[in-house]
Design a protein around this motif. Sequence first.
Motif, mmCIF file in Angstrom:
data_model
loop_
_atom_site.group_PDB
_atom_site.id
_atom_site.type_symbol
_atom_site.label_atom_id
_atom_site.label_comp_id
_atom_site.label_asym_id
_atom_site.label_seq_id
_atom_site.Cartn_x
_atom_site.Cartn_y
_atom_site.Cartn_z
ATOM 1 N N LEU A 148 1.270 14.532 2.944
ATOM 2 C CA LEU A 148 0.262 13.863 2.111
ATOM 3 C C LEU A 148 0.478 12.353 2.118
ATOM 4 O O LEU A 148 -0.466 11.572 2.212
ATOM 5 C CB LEU A 148 0.338 14.391 0.676
ATOM 6 C CG LEU A 148 -0.312 15.752 0.435
ATOM 7 C CD1 LEU A 148 -0.184 16.131 -1.028
ATOM 8 C CD2 LEU A 148 -1.789 15.692 0.839
ATOM 9 N N ILE A 149 1.762 11.964 2.016
ATOM 10 C CA ILE A 149 2.074 10.535 1.982
ATOM 11 C C ILE A 149 1.646 9.886 3.288
ATOM 12 O O ILE A 149 1.093 8.779 3.312
ATOM 13 C CB ILE A 149 3.579 10.327 1.723
ATOM 14 C CG1 ILE A 149 3.906 10.670 0.276
ATOM 15 C CG2 ILE A 149 3.978 8.904 2.022
ATOM 16 C CD1 ILE A 149 5.377 10.688 -0.018
ATOM 17 N N ALA B 150 9.634 23.134 2.206
ATOM 18 C CA ALA B 150 8.181 23.167 2.375
ATOM 19 C C ALA B 150 7.514 22.155 1.463
ATOM 20 O O ALA B 150 6.592 21.435 1.867
ATOM 21 C CB ALA B 150 7.668 24.572 2.089
ATOM 22 N N ALA B 151 8.001 22.070 0.223
ATOM 23 C CA ALA B 151 7.421 21.114 -0.720
ATOM 24 C C ALA B 151 7.597 19.688 -0.215
ATOM 25 O O ALA B 151 6.673 18.870 -0.245
ATOM 26 C CB ALA B 151 8.068 21.275 -2.095
ATOM 27 N N LEU B 152 8.814 19.402 0.307
ATOM 28 C CA LEU B 152 9.086 18.060 0.807
ATOM 29 C C LEU B 152 8.199 17.751 2.001
ATOM 30 O O LEU B 152 7.600 16.664 2.085
ATOM 31 C CB LEU B 152 10.564 17.959 1.199
ATOM 32 C CG LEU B 152 11.007 16.593 1.692
ATOM 33 C CD1 LEU B 152 10.882 15.585 0.576
ATOM 34 C CD2 LEU B 152 12.420 16.637 2.193
ATOM 35 N N ALA B 153 8.079 18.739 2.920
ATOM 36 C CA ALA B 153 7.248 18.515 4.102
ATOM 37 C C ALA B 153 5.805 18.266 3.699
ATOM 38 O O ALA B 153 5.141 17.359 4.215
ATOM 39 C CB ALA B 153 7.348 19.715 5.038
ATOM 40 N N ILE C 93 8.374 5.491 -3.217
ATOM 41 C CA ILE C 93 8.949 6.293 -4.303
ATOM 42 C C ILE C 93 9.761 7.445 -3.730
ATOM 43 O O ILE C 93 10.875 7.732 -4.196
ATOM 44 C CB ILE C 93 7.832 6.816 -5.225
ATOM 45 C CG1 ILE C 93 7.181 5.629 -5.950
ATOM 46 C CG2 ILE C 93 8.376 7.790 -6.245
ATOM 47 C CD1 ILE C 93 5.974 6.002 -6.753
ATOM 48 N N ALA C 94 9.233 8.093 -2.689
ATOM 49 C CA ALA C 94 9.986 9.172 -2.058
ATOM 50 C C ALA C 94 11.332 8.651 -1.561
ATOM 51 O O ALA C 94 12.384 9.279 -1.775
ATOM 52 C CB ALA C 94 9.179 9.771 -0.912
ATOM 53 N N GLY C 95 11.318 7.494 -0.907
ATOM 54 C CA GLY C 95 12.565 6.905 -0.403
ATOM 55 C C GLY C 95 13.515 6.568 -1.540
ATOM 56 O O GLY C 95 14.720 6.854 -1.474
ATOM 57 N N ALA C 96 12.968 5.984 -2.615
ATOM 58 C CA ALA C 96 13.821 5.593 -3.737
ATOM 59 C C ALA C 96 14.470 6.812 -4.363
ATOM 60 O O ALA C 96 15.661 6.808 -4.693
ATOM 61 C CB ALA C 96 13.008 4.824 -4.769
ATOM 62 N N ALA D 80 0.801 -1.229 0.000
ATOM 63 C CA ALA D 80 0.000 0.000 0.000
ATOM 64 C C ALA D 80 0.828 1.270 0.000
ATOM 65 O O ALA D 80 0.328 2.337 -0.309
ATOM 66 C CB ALA D 80 -0.924 0.004 1.216
ATOM 67 N N ASN D 81 2.113 1.182 0.356
ATOM 68 C CA ASN D 81 2.866 2.407 0.612
ATOM 69 C C ASN D 81 3.697 2.868 -0.583
ATOM 70 O O ASN D 81 4.813 3.320 -0.421
ATOM 71 C CB ASN D 81 3.785 2.203 1.810
ATOM 72 C CG ASN D 81 2.996 1.951 3.063
ATOM 73 O OD1 ASN D 81 1.920 2.513 3.238
ATOM 74 N ND2 ASN D 81 3.504 1.102 3.919
#
Lengths: 488, 187
Positions: free
Chosen positions: B107-108, B99-102, A206-209, A200-201
């Motif tokens: 959201l994630i 700010a964009a990253l936060a 993707i952020a981590g990759a 689900a994550n």
Amino acid sequence: MTPELRPPDIALAPMLPILIVLAGALVATVAFRTQRRVVAVIAIVALLLSGFSMLTLWGANATAFGGSLRADNPALGFGLVVIVGAVVTLLASMDQLPRVRMNFPEFDAMLLYAVTGMLLIAFAGDLIVLLIGLEIMSLAGYVMATLYGSRRSEESGMKYFLLGSVGSAILIYGIALTFGATGSLSLAGIREAVSAQNFANTPLLIAGALMMLAGFGFKVALVPFHQWTPDVYHGAPTVVTLFLSTVVKVAAFAGLLRVFGGAFPVERAWEGVAEVLVALTLIVGNTAALVQRNFKRLLAYSAVAHTGFLGLALLAEPARGGAALVFYLLAYTLMTAGALAVLALIQPDEGGVENADLRGLYYRQPGLALALAACLASLAGLPPFAGFFGKYLVFQAAFQAGHVGITVLAAMTSVVALVYYLRPAALMFMPAEGSAAAVRPAVRVGTFTGVALGVCVVGIVLLGVLPGLVYNVFDAPAQWVLASLAAK
Amino acid sequence: MSAFFFVVLAVLIITGALVTVIASNAVHAALGLVATLVALAMTYVTLDAHFLGAVQVIVYAGAIMVLFLFVIMLLDATRPVTAHNPVGFVNELAALGGAALAGALGLIALGWRDPRPLAEGAAALRNGTPGAVGETLLTRFVLPFEAVSVLLLVAVVGSIVLVKRPVSQPSAVPEAQPIESGERAGA
């Protein structure tokens, strides 16, 4: 409280290559009063023994520590390339270090520590081991860049340290996010979690990759994370530049392939971003190299450009791209090491030589000029040298994976590369009447440097004529798929 | 209740981190970092990881911060930085990127699902006793545990090499005449 203590899964045999190098590093650390030549020979012997022990592990697919350490064939392949590069560095350093007043065993100690870290990266089966290996390698690299006591060398070490630390921090952030998304640190565990039906994550993964891509990008000098590269490679002592631009890059690419080819096989959302970065690297690296007047700086930008070509192999399917990557890395190591070893001999000081001063080198030092010409032709990708087949293989791998546009771009930029490599190569064969360079006394080539250059030139010719010697060994797609081992 | 504590601690952590980044006085920045580290230790405690919380206080908020302050004192870096910033535009860019990253991470987090059941992790902690940590370190993570010792060794050897510049040995090799470089500092 503890009902039973499960003994850890310790097996030292797959670790042997790392332990041998570490033992060599310890000897070199303790032996600071010994003649440096003796220590360097010990270091070379340790590296060769480590390489030999890797050959004995070939095909065994040995793992230890519950999968934290995997001595599978890709790991051994990258490990052997690292060993080749490190041995060539040591051989070239034998005659060069006394000339620049760096004749101390601490150089060998830091080099062997760096190799220990690199082998840990190549053998890593989980992200923590990978990270620690990367840090060991980087720390030793920062020290090596600063070893020569000039202002420029200190600036180089400081820049390398600051930007390298930022890169590591971003990498650690990426590892943490990946752990948060998959609940596992081992590459096999991440792969399992990502491939599961109910995963689900994806956004977090993707952020981590992407963060890990940026962190590794700092280490391999992907544009836009490459800004440190020219200053560091130009400012560091030339033998250290040789080490940093070849062996360190091999290890960082080994880590990249492990993570992105091994652990994230299904989720390839990072691919689009990686494609843009590789395209930028190809364009910036090649065009910036075109306008360099200093030969050492030119080779620094050429290292950036080659990161772009190597990145193509990463975009391909791991089964095909892996073999191409190992071949290209070996060829790249040999040809860059050869070019920098010649530069170390002919430069008047550690700032390198101006391109114009290469004029007429052939008439003063025919052997060196021919060796340098072979290395430059190979870097430019001309047959019958290894660089040609390296480029051919990565282009083919990327093309077959559907990355048509970027393959075309790479082919176009390699035409640009032809210009800046062949210009100094052609200058060497022009008569040099009247220029200041003509009166510079010829240098004697020492035995060890001769051996190093011989290894490089014979290597690139042999790999260029008979690429199957190396490529076929790695060309079994099955071995590039990370064996799914229960490692929780 | 635990949600309330978490929000309070999270605000503390973020405030401390912002102070660390924004403060122009190095001592203020270091104290901001102390706030972050202590609040993080308290977060560990609220998660039943008592041992980790204690280690966090002793090592980070204690030892490392003392080192920070020592260095600031020895380098006399307590005065605010007033020199001209040659890359001033980076501040705005960094703020924007941060700010964009936060926002993206926020959201994630909304759609995040725990990859491993929380109860499993809580049971493995065994009420935050040192035993659980020690056992994990010496079984599952024994290789990283040992590799870190190599990392520390490299750090020690490297810093000694950098501080106590080794002297080049004389060489009997004929081609070893030193090359002249005009830019060598000191030596």
